[in-house]
Scaffold this motif. Structure first.
Motif, PDB file in Angstrom:
ATOM      1  N   VAL A  66       0.846  -1.200   0.000  1.00 48.33           N
ATOM      2  CA  VAL A  66       0.000   0.000   0.000  1.00 48.33           C
ATOM      3  C   VAL A  66       0.881   1.250   0.000  1.00 48.33           C
ATOM      4  O   VAL A  66       0.663   2.181  -0.786  1.00 48.33           O
ATOM      5  N   GLY A  67       1.889   1.272   0.860  1.00 48.06           N
ATOM      6  CA  GLY A  67       2.782   2.429   0.915  1.00 48.06           C
ATOM      7  C   GLY A  67       3.548   2.641  -0.380  1.00 48.06           C
ATOM      8  O   GLY A  67       3.662   3.775  -0.872  1.00 48.06           O
ATOM      9  N   LEU A  68       4.059   1.561  -0.953  1.00 50.52           N
ATOM     10  CA  LEU A  68       4.787   1.680  -2.216  1.00 50.52           C
ATOM     11  C   LEU A  68       3.872   2.144  -3.349  1.00 50.52           C
ATOM     12  O   LEU A  68       4.289   2.930  -4.207  1.00 50.52           O
ATOM     13  N   GLN A  69       2.648   1.665  -3.369  1.00 52.04           N
ATOM     14  CA  GLN A  69       1.695   2.092  -4.395  1.00 52.04           C
ATOM     15  C   GLN A  69       1.392   3.587  -4.268  1.00 52.04           C
ATOM     16  O   GLN A  69       1.301   4.290  -5.280  1.00 52.04           O
ATOM     17  N   LEU A  70       1.228   4.064  -3.051  1.00 49.42           N
ATOM     18  CA  LEU A  70       0.941   5.494  -2.862  1.00 49.42           C
ATOM     19  C   LEU A  70       2.144   6.354  -3.244  1.00 49.42           C
ATOM     20  O   LEU A  70       1.980   7.434  -3.834  1.00 49.42           O
ATOM     21  N   ILE A  71       3.343   5.895  -2.948  1.00 47.60           N
ATOM     22  CA  ILE A  71       4.543   6.622  -3.379  1.00 47.60           C
ATOM     23  C   ILE A  71       4.623   6.639  -4.897  1.00 47.60           C
ATOM     24  O   ILE A  71       4.895   7.685  -5.516  1.00 47.60           O
ATOM     25  N   GLY A  72       4.383   5.500  -5.528  1.00 48.65           N
ATOM     26  CA  GLY A  72       4.401   5.431  -6.990  1.00 48.65           C
ATOM     27  C   GLY A  72       3.331   6.299  -7.618  1.00 48.65           C
ATOM     28  O   GLY A  72       3.569   6.958  -8.637  1.00 48.65           O
ATOM     29  N   ALA A  73       2.140   6.329  -7.015  1.00 45.51           N
ATOM     30  CA  ALA A  73       1.065   7.182  -7.538  1.00 45.51           C
ATOM     31  C   ALA A  73       1.461   8.645  -7.443  1.00 45.51           C
ATOM     32  O   ALA A  73       1.200   9.439  -8.362  1.00 45.51           O
ATOM     33  N   ALA A 118      -5.915   2.924  -7.025  1.00 47.17           N
ATOM     34  CA  ALA A 118      -6.934   1.880  -6.891  1.00 47.17           C
ATOM     35  C   ALA A 118      -6.318   0.581  -6.380  1.00 47.17           C
ATOM     36  O   ALA A 118      -6.904  -0.107  -5.534  1.00 47.17           O
ATOM     37  N   TRP A 119      -5.129   0.226  -6.855  1.00 47.88           N
ATOM     38  CA  TRP A 119      -4.460  -0.993  -6.398  1.00 47.88           C
ATOM     39  C   TRP A 119      -4.066  -0.861  -4.926  1.00 47.88           C
ATOM     40  O   TRP A 119      -4.121  -1.838  -4.175  1.00 47.88           O
ATOM     41  N   ALA A 120      -3.675   0.345  -4.504  1.00 50.30           N
ATOM     42  CA  ALA A 120      -3.341   0.582  -3.095  1.00 50.30           C
ATOM     43  C   ALA A 120      -4.575   0.444  -2.216  1.00 50.30           C
ATOM     44  O   ALA A 120      -4.512  -0.140  -1.128  1.00 50.30           O
ATOM     45  N   VAL A 121      -5.706   0.966  -2.674  1.00 49.99           N
ATOM     46  CA  VAL A 121      -6.954   0.849  -1.902  1.00 49.99           C
ATOM     47  C   VAL A 121      -7.371  -0.614  -1.798  1.00 49.99           C
ATOM     48  O   VAL A 121      -7.780  -1.088  -0.727  1.00 49.99           O
ATOM     49  N   PHE A 122      -7.256  -1.352  -2.885  1.00 49.26           N
ATOM     50  CA  PHE A 122      -7.594  -2.769  -2.886  1.00 49.26           C
ATOM     51  C   PHE A 122      -6.710  -3.540  -1.906  1.00 49.26           C
ATOM     52  O   PHE A 122      -7.184  -4.386  -1.135  1.00 49.26           O
ATOM     53  N   ALA A 123      -5.403  -3.242  -1.905  1.00 49.93           N
ATOM     54  CA  ALA A 123      -4.480  -3.897  -0.974  1.00 49.93           C
ATOM     55  C   ALA A 123      -4.815  -3.532   0.471  1.00 49.93           C
ATOM     56  O   ALA A 123      -4.740  -4.383   1.369  1.00 49.93           O
ATOM     57  N   ALA A 124      -5.208  -2.283   0.705  1.00 48.63           N
ATOM     58  CA  ALA A 124      -5.565  -1.864   2.064  1.00 48.63           C
ATOM     59  C   ALA A 124      -6.826  -2.579   2.544  1.00 48.63           C
ATOM     60  O   ALA A 124      -6.908  -3.001   3.703  1.00 48.63           O
ATOM     61  N   VAL A 125      -7.809  -2.730   1.677  1.00 51.80           N
ATOM     62  CA  VAL A 125      -9.039  -3.445   2.048  1.00 51.80           C
ATOM     63  C   VAL A 125      -8.710  -4.897   2.391  1.00 51.80           C
ATOM     64  O   VAL A 125      -9.218  -5.447   3.377  1.00 51.80           O
ATOM     65  N   LEU A 126      -7.856  -5.527   1.600  1.00 55.66           N
ATOM     66  CA  LEU A 126      -7.479  -6.914   1.884  1.00 55.66           C
ATOM     67  C   LEU A 126      -6.706  -7.020   3.200  1.00 55.66           C
ATOM     68  O   LEU A 126      -6.900  -7.970   3.962  1.00 55.66           O
TER      69      LEU A 126
END
Length: 192
Positions: A66-73, A118-126
């Motif tokens: 999640v953190g890496l996805q948000l940094i990449g976004a 969206a991928w970060a949100v999906f990972a956070a929900v999981l």
């Protein structure tokens, strides 16, 4: 008939020699040896009450993704905004290095930004569903990890290498017997 007669079949055994018959001090068995006592739950294994270390590690690795996805976004958003703003700059129109960067569509950069969020949100929900989710959540996490590993290999080779390693570890930790036991444990029904 008295019990004292030596040929009486109903009387006590007369003059039995040692070593014959049943050993002294033990009761005779009837055929098969006794089975060990049944485990708790009539043959079922006890269910875990706390999350195993590997399952907990998988949840932590999901939060890292999640953190890496948000940094990449954030990086893609800044890149998209700067390319869009710099396209109209007259000084950069003559720079060949910038023209290669400007050839990228800003729409494509923003699409990657939205996908990363969206991928970060999906990972956070999981990651949040680890405590309450059942086997369906486990399967969803496995599919998520496999898709993340594939995306880390193909389109984003250098940047996605860390994602690939994390996703493989998540799939292994959730897919092992500890993950299966955790996600298949019985849950208490809410009282109405």
């Amino acid at each position: 008939m008295s019990f004292g007669e030596p040929n009486n079949p109903y009387g006590p055994p007369q003059g039995q020699q040692p070593g014959y018959g049943h050993p002294q001090g033990q009761q005779p068995g009837y055929g098969y040896p006794q089975a060990p006592p049944a485990p708790q739950g009539y043959g079922q294994q006890p269910f875990p009450t706390t999350m195993s270390g590997t399952v907990g590690a998988a949840r932590v690795l999901l939060w890292v993704i999640v953190g890496l996805q948000l940094i990449g976004a954030g990086v893609f958003a800044v890149l998209g905004a700067s390319v869009h703003a710099a396209r109209n700059d007259s000084e950069l129109k003559n720079n060949s290095n910038f023209q290669q960067l400007a050839d990228y569509s800003t729409g494509w950069l923003w699409a990657i930004t939205v996908f990363a969020v969206a991928w970060a949100v999906f990972a956070a929900v999981l990651a949040v569903k680890f405590n309450t989710g059942g086997n369906g959540v486990r399967i969803t996490i496995l599919v998520f990890a496999i898709i993340t590993a594939i995306l880390g290999i193909y389109p984003f080779v250098i940047v996605g290498l860390l994602h690939t390693v994390l996703a493989i570890l998540i799939a292994v930790f959730v897919g092992n017997s500890g993950g299966s036991a955790w996600f298949n444990r019985p849950r208490q029904q809410p009282a109405y």
